[in-house]
Design a protein around this motif. Structure first.
Motif, PDB file in Angstrom:
ATOM      1  N   THR A 146      51.499  67.454  48.712  1.00  0.00           N
ATOM      2  CA  THR A 146      50.519  67.036  47.705  1.00  0.00           C
ATOM      3  C   THR A 146      49.195  66.670  48.368  1.00  0.00           C
ATOM      4  OG1 THR A 146      52.327  66.200  46.337  1.00  0.00           O
ATOM      5  CG2 THR A 146      50.130  65.443  45.785  1.00  0.00           C
ATOM      6  N   ASP A 150      45.180  68.735  48.617  1.00  0.00           N
ATOM      7  CA  ASP A 150      44.076  68.023  47.960  1.00  0.00           C
ATOM      8  C   ASP A 150      42.834  68.009  48.854  1.00  0.00           C
ATOM      9  OD1 ASP A 150      42.369  66.348  46.646  1.00  0.00           O
ATOM     10  OD2 ASP A 150      43.736  64.636  46.569  1.00  0.00           O
ATOM     11  N   THR A 256      50.256  73.033  42.584  1.00  0.00           N
ATOM     12  CA  THR A 256      49.971  72.368  43.860  1.00  0.00           C
ATOM     13  C   THR A 256      50.146  73.339  45.020  1.00  0.00           C
ATOM     14  OG1 THR A 256      50.624  70.212  42.978  1.00  0.00           O
ATOM     15  CG2 THR A 256      50.638  70.443  45.365  1.00  0.00           C
TER      16      THR A 256
END
Length: 265
Positions: A146, A150, A256
């Motif tokens: 995750t 990002d 994701t």
């Protein structure tokens, strides 16, 4: 994957440059791996300072973090994700070998009892399977994916103690999702051996000088194809593919994973 010269961080490597399918590579400078950061000194380590790390993920146990707390660059976030939190052996209270190199190599007699006769390699196979199925490991690797996906996380470093087992599996999962083939995954996994053996050379020498079995020391210090194969087989057996392991085991969305690929390929 390339070794990054560092005076105060052991086994620092950039996933950048790793070859992927279709002639592509991993973008450099965004996701790095290493051993623990207890000796990090940016003044003495301009190469590390230049990385501009913004996020550090620490996969170590509570005991490891207390003994050797990370020194995190100013302005970087430290995220703790104990991969082995669920992995205490019933009845013994012992953490697995991956987390206790120093203790296990301090007494050749104890080492022989617990780890002799091939037990060390069997133990690591068990630990690597737990990377796939234990709840604490799944939470840790979910966090890794995750964060790595990002852009706001900035340059990210993930690590354990030696930067070879818990960290090695994290790197394998990322590189597999990005499109590295099996041969590349294994080569990258094994590539840490020289750095790890160098970092732990005094410990190995002390152990063997005291009468310890060098095979036990190498089983603990090094990484072997059978270790990674244990985790990959666990993925195949439980989920059928790395993508399904990531989606169903780790609970990471396809969006994701696509963001991870867009950012890192």
């Amino acid at each position: 994957m390339t070794a990054t010269p560092a005076a105060t961080v052991a086994n620092l490597r950039d996933l950048g440059g790793t070859p992927l399918s279709g002639g592509r590579t991993v973008r450099p400078g965004l996701v790095l791996r290493s051993g623990q950061l207890d000796r990090l000194d940016l003044d003495a380590d301009p190469a590390v300072a230049a990385l501009g790390l913004r996020t550090v993920i620490d996969f170590r146990t509570d005991a490891e973090r207390v003994d050797h707390p990370d020194r995190v660059p100013a302005g970087a976030r430290l995220l703790v994700a104990d991969v082995l939190a669920d992995k205490v052996y019933a009845g013994s209270g012992r953490m697995p070998a991956a987390a206790q190199l120093k203790d296990l190599l301090s007494d050749p007699v104890v080492a022989e009892e617990y780890l002799g006769g091939g037990k060390a390699r069997a133990l690591f196979g068990d630990v690597y399977r737990s990377f796939v199925h234990s709840a604490s490991a799944q939470a840790a690797y979910r966090l890794l994916l995750t964060e790595a996906a990002d852009p706001a996380a900035g340059p990210l470093l993930f690590h354990c103690t030696a930067g070879k087992d818990r960290t090695g599996w994290g790197a394998t999962v990322i590189l597999s999702l990005l499109g590295a083939d099996d041969e590349t995954l294994m080569a990258e996994y094994l590539s840490v051996n020289p750095a790890v053996k160098q970092a732990f050379a005094p410990m190995i020498e002390g152990f063997t000088a005291a009468g310890g079995d060098p095979d036990i020391a190498l089983a603990l210090i090094g990484v072997f194809p059978s270790y990674l194969e244990a985790a990959l087989t666990e993925v195949e057996t439980r989920y059928g593919s790395m993508e399904k392991y990531v989606r169903e085991g780790l609970g990471v969305s396809d969006e994701t994973v696509e963001a991870l690929r867009a950012r890192l390929v």
